[in-house]
Design an enzyme around this catalytic site. Sequence first.
Site, mmCIF file in Angstrom:
data_model
loop_
_atom_site.group_PDB
_atom_site.id
_atom_site.type_symbol
_atom_site.label_atom_id
_atom_site.label_comp_id
_atom_site.label_asym_id
_atom_site.label_seq_id
_atom_site.Cartn_x
_atom_site.Cartn_y
_atom_site.Cartn_z
ATOM 1 N N THR A 230 -8.321 0.646 16.039
ATOM 2 C CA THR A 230 -8.210 -0.125 17.281
ATOM 3 C C THR A 230 -8.563 0.718 18.506
ATOM 4 N N ASP A 231 -8.977 0.045 19.562
ATOM 5 C CA ASP A 231 -9.227 0.745 20.832
ATOM 6 C C ASP A 231 -7.912 1.206 21.484
ATOM 7 N N GLU A 232 -6.766 0.659 21.003
ATOM 8 C CA GLU A 232 -5.478 1.020 21.624
ATOM 9 C C GLU A 232 -5.125 2.488 21.433
ATOM 10 N N THR B 216 3.984 1.858 6.933
ATOM 11 C CA THR B 216 2.731 1.227 6.448
ATOM 12 C C THR B 216 1.496 1.908 7.032
ATOM 13 N N HIS C 50 3.224 -1.475 29.051
ATOM 14 C CA HIS C 50 2.086 -2.376 28.853
ATOM 15 C C HIS C 50 0.777 -1.732 29.339
ATOM 16 N N ARG D 61 -8.225 -7.136 28.754
ATOM 17 C CA ARG D 61 -8.530 -6.865 27.347
ATOM 18 C C ARG D 61 -10.004 -7.160 27.107
ATOM 19 N N ILE E 173 0.822 -1.222 0.000
ATOM 20 C CA ILE E 173 0.000 0.000 0.000
ATOM 21 C C ILE E 173 0.857 1.273 0.000
ATOM 22 N N ASP F 235 7.568 -8.300 31.842
ATOM 23 C CA ASP F 235 6.449 -7.533 31.297
ATOM 24 C C ASP F 235 6.843 -6.794 30.017
ATOM 25 N N LYS G 227 -1.409 3.983 14.521
ATOM 26 C CA LYS G 227 -2.833 3.813 14.208
ATOM 27 C C LYS G 227 -3.593 5.107 14.519
ATOM 28 N N PRO H 293 7.250 -3.485 27.893
ATOM 29 C CA PRO H 293 7.434 -2.077 28.285
ATOM 30 C C PRO H 293 6.185 -1.260 27.942
ATOM 31 N N TYR I 59 2.995 1.227 17.787
ATOM 32 C CA TYR I 59 1.856 0.685 17.021
ATOM 33 C C TYR I 59 0.624 1.566 17.197
ATOM 34 N N ALA J 92 -2.079 -3.261 7.827
ATOM 35 C CA ALA J 92 -1.302 -2.539 8.842
ATOM 36 C C ALA J 92 -0.255 -3.480 9.411
HETATM 37 P P1 NAD Z 1 -2.600 -8.929 10.677
HETATM 38 O O1 NAD Z 1 -1.251 -8.502 11.110
HETATM 39 O O2 NAD Z 1 -3.042 -10.335 10.898
HETATM 40 O O3 NAD Z 1 -2.760 -8.643 9.104
HETATM 41 C C1 NAD Z 1 -2.293 -7.474 8.486
HETATM 42 C C2 NAD Z 1 -2.267 -7.712 6.982
HETATM 43 O O4 NAD Z 1 -1.792 -6.507 6.357
HETATM 44 C C3 NAD Z 1 -1.304 -8.838 6.559
HETATM 45 O O5 NAD Z 1 -1.929 -9.682 5.629
HETATM 46 C C4 NAD Z 1 -0.125 -8.103 5.936
HETATM 47 O O6 NAD Z 1 0.528 -8.836 4.920
HETATM 48 C C5 NAD Z 1 -0.815 -6.857 5.379
HETATM 49 N N1 NAD Z 1 0.115 -5.736 5.219
HETATM 50 C C6 NAD Z 1 0.998 -5.254 6.131
HETATM 51 N N2 NAD Z 1 1.714 -4.248 5.605
HETATM 52 C C7 NAD Z 1 1.252 -4.076 4.337
HETATM 53 C C8 NAD Z 1 1.590 -3.185 3.283
HETATM 54 N N3 NAD Z 1 2.540 -2.251 3.423
HETATM 55 N N4 NAD Z 1 0.909 -3.284 2.116
HETATM 56 C C9 NAD Z 1 -0.055 -4.216 1.950
HETATM 57 N N5 NAD Z 1 -0.406 -5.095 2.900
HETATM 58 C C10 NAD Z 1 0.237 -5.023 4.085
HETATM 59 O O7 NAD Z 1 -3.612 -7.896 11.349
HETATM 60 P P2 NAD Z 1 -5.099 -8.080 11.882
HETATM 61 O O8 NAD Z 1 -5.044 -8.531 13.290
HETATM 62 O O9 NAD Z 1 -5.893 -8.834 10.889
HETATM 63 O O10 NAD Z 1 -5.562 -6.554 11.905
HETATM 64 C C11 NAD Z 1 -6.203 -5.973 10.754
HETATM 65 C C12 NAD Z 1 -6.554 -4.527 11.068
HETATM 66 O O11 NAD Z 1 -7.413 -4.488 12.216
HETATM 67 C C13 NAD Z 1 -5.347 -3.664 11.417
HETATM 68 O O12 NAD Z 1 -5.526 -2.396 10.843
HETATM 69 C C14 NAD Z 1 -5.366 -3.589 12.932
HETATM 70 O O13 NAD Z 1 -4.778 -2.392 13.394
HETATM 71 C C15 NAD Z 1 -6.865 -3.632 13.211
HETATM 72 N N6 NAD Z 1 -7.267 -4.191 14.501
HETATM 73 C C16 NAD Z 1 -6.838 -5.434 14.890
HETATM 74 C C17 NAD Z 1 -7.312 -5.974 16.088
HETATM 75 C C18 NAD Z 1 -6.915 -7.362 16.556
HETATM 76 O O14 NAD Z 1 -7.283 -7.746 17.670
HETATM 77 N N7 NAD Z 1 -6.227 -8.149 15.758
HETATM 78 C C19 NAD Z 1 -8.176 -5.231 16.900
HETATM 79 C C20 NAD Z 1 -8.566 -3.949 16.476
HETATM 80 C C21 NAD Z 1 -8.111 -3.449 15.267
HETATM 81 O O1 DAU Z 2 -6.907 -3.858 21.387
HETATM 82 C C1 DAU Z 2 -6.801 -4.175 20.020
HETATM 83 C C2 DAU Z 2 -5.403 -4.629 19.710
HETATM 84 O O2 DAU Z 2 -5.278 -5.950 20.201
HETATM 85 C C3 DAU Z 2 -5.054 -4.575 18.228
HETATM 86 O O3 DAU Z 2 -5.090 -3.246 17.794
HETATM 87 C C4 DAU Z 2 -3.663 -5.173 17.979
HETATM 88 O O4 DAU Z 2 -3.400 -5.198 16.580
HETATM 89 C C5 DAU Z 2 -3.650 -6.572 18.527
HETATM 90 O O5 DAU Z 2 -2.372 -7.150 18.356
HETATM 91 C C6 DAU Z 2 -4.031 -6.566 19.997
HETATM 92 O O6 DAU Z 2 -3.007 -5.913 20.806
HETATM 93 P P1 DAU Z 2 -2.599 -6.486 22.240
HETATM 94 O O7 DAU Z 2 -1.278 -5.976 22.599
HETATM 95 O O8 DAU Z 2 -3.702 -6.269 23.232
HETATM 96 O O9 DAU Z 2 -2.587 -8.040 21.863
HETATM 97 P P2 DAU Z 2 -1.574 -9.238 22.186
HETATM 98 O O10 DAU Z 2 -2.221 -10.465 21.603
HETATM 99 O O11 DAU Z 2 -0.185 -8.935 21.778
HETATM 100 O O12 DAU Z 2 -1.620 -9.317 23.778
HETATM 101 C C7 DAU Z 2 -2.849 -9.445 24.484
HETATM 102 C C8 DAU Z 2 -2.550 -9.326 25.979
HETATM 103 O O13 DAU Z 2 -1.819 -10.481 26.399
HETATM 104 C C9 DAU Z 2 -1.680 -8.140 26.332
HETATM 105 O O14 DAU Z 2 -2.072 -7.658 27.612
HETATM 106 C C10 DAU Z 2 -0.265 -8.712 26.419
HETATM 107 C C11 DAU Z 2 -0.534 -10.112 26.946
HETATM 108 N N1 DAU Z 2 0.409 -11.161 26.529
HETATM 109 C C12 DAU Z 2 0.711 -11.271 25.204
HETATM 110 C C13 DAU Z 2 1.550 -12.274 24.770
HETATM 111 C C14 DAU Z 2 1.885 -12.420 23.301
HETATM 112 C C15 DAU Z 2 0.924 -12.045 27.482
HETATM 113 O O15 DAU Z 2 0.643 -11.935 28.696
HETATM 114 N N2 DAU Z 2 1.749 -13.037 27.045
HETATM 115 C C16 DAU Z 2 2.090 -13.198 25.735
HETATM 116 O O16 DAU Z 2 2.822 -14.141 25.404
#
Ligand code: NAD
Ligand code: DAU
Length: 336
Positions: free
Chosen positions: A124-126, A99, A279, A215, A59, A275, A155, A277, A151, A82
């Site tokens: 995202t809610d983050e 990106t 967090h 979460r 993108i 933990d 966003k 950093p 991150y 993303a």
């Molecule tokens: P993911 O990391 O599984 O997938 C991201 C996709 O984007 C991948 O297929 C990757 O190849 C593609 N991508 C990355 N950089 C790119 C680039 N420069 N050009 C084209 N494609 C690229 O992510 P996800 O968990 O499916 O999240 C999707 C969206 O939802 C993100 O925008 C994320 O911020 C948002 N989101 C995720 C969560 C969650 O819990 N996973 C929650 C809230 C919001």
């Molecule tokens: O809130 C939405 C977000 O949720 C999205 O925007 C992000 O793309 C997605 O990755 C996710 O972020 P988190 O940081 O909340 O997700 P993660 O799965 O990395 O971690 C979830 C929680 O678990 C967080 O409090 C960190 C903790 N954790 C994570 C890992 C990988 C652990 O305790 N142990 C672990 O091994």
Amino acid sequence: MKLLITGGAGFIGSNFIHYWTHNHPNDEILNIDSLTYAGNITNLASIKTNKYKFTQVDICDTEEINKIFKDFKPDNVVHFAAETHVDRSLDKPDVFIQTNIFGTYNLLEASLKNNIKRFHHISTDEVFGSLDLDTADKFDEQTSYKPNSPYSASKASSDHLVRSYAESYGLPISITNCSNNFGPYQHPEKFLPRIITNLIDNKNIPLYGDGQNVRDWLYVEDHCRAIESVLLNKSTIGQTYCVGGNYEDISNLDIAKMVLDIFNLDDNKIEFVKDRPGHDIKYAVNWTKINQDLGWKPKYDTYQWLEKTTQWYIENESWWRPLKTEAEQFYAKNNQ
Ligand code: NAD
Ligand code: DAU
């Protein structure tokens, strides 16, 4: 509808394409994805309709993006692409800036030039930062932005850019800020797939800090339905909606215990590790607006869908096994 989906080979994007082709079989979809380590095109291998196409593109590549818009002529853009992993953003923020900010800008410019009917941005809610652990407050559409990681800051920047294209140039946009998703096709570096696949491998559950972080877990199909309700409702242009899944707080320790229960294992599989950093201690989302305006509410119960998700990982080891080694090498390097 002609939908241009970005990042459709990732976790939520691929679930969304499965959902959309199933529920809207007459719509045309072009999925563009650069296939980073997080993108996996086999997620979509079972989609056979000729209404769905895939092109590998970054993108951030302005020329290629302009060509895609010119050739495909989408009427709606749903922007998932993303860099998404908080831990990786702490390690190497540059690609997140590129990106998530520049890539979004590129798509906004192309959307403007091509008179797109709707640019829907997945966020995202983050972006709201962290709540206090003992508060009953939740994030909503009025909460001010206070991102804490590269991150979430990238966003947040992309959200601001999207809003600015509506205010400055009249681009028809909408944004959803969603909580933590879980379900099939989630990369094993993320918490739930990591702990499920660790237990399959008879390893421990690594919990960051004291495991008290909260979460707001949402089954991925509920997120897909929320996006659908925003896209199909013409009155929502320019709006932001917060999307979440839980009624009560669930800590990482609670989630770990639920997964152990599903595996019939006891708590001695829990290992408290270094933990993350900065967090964030707690996310919780108030989804009243999307409920009142569009009638959406989460349908899937957390425990029941954790069981189904666990079963999916047990049955689909060939999908996650090749990704697991590299994910664990990343954590080993950071002592997590
Ligand atoms: P993911 O990391 O599984 O997938 C991201 C996709 O984007 C991948 O297929 C990757 O190849 C593609 N991508 C990355 N950089 C790119 C680039 N420069 N050009 C084209 N494609 C690229 O992510 P996800 O968990 O499916 O999240 C999707 C969206 O939802 C993100 O925008 C994320 O911020 C948002 N989101 C995720 C969560 C969650 O819990 N996973 C929650 C809230 C919001
Ligand atoms: O809130 C939405 C977000 O949720 C999205 O925007 C992000 O793309 C997605 O990755 C996710 O972020 P988190 O940081 O909340 O997700 P993660 O799965 O990395 O971690 C979830 C929680 O678990 C967080 O409090 C960190 C903790 N954790 C994570 C890992 C990988 C652990 O305790 N142990 C672990 O091994």
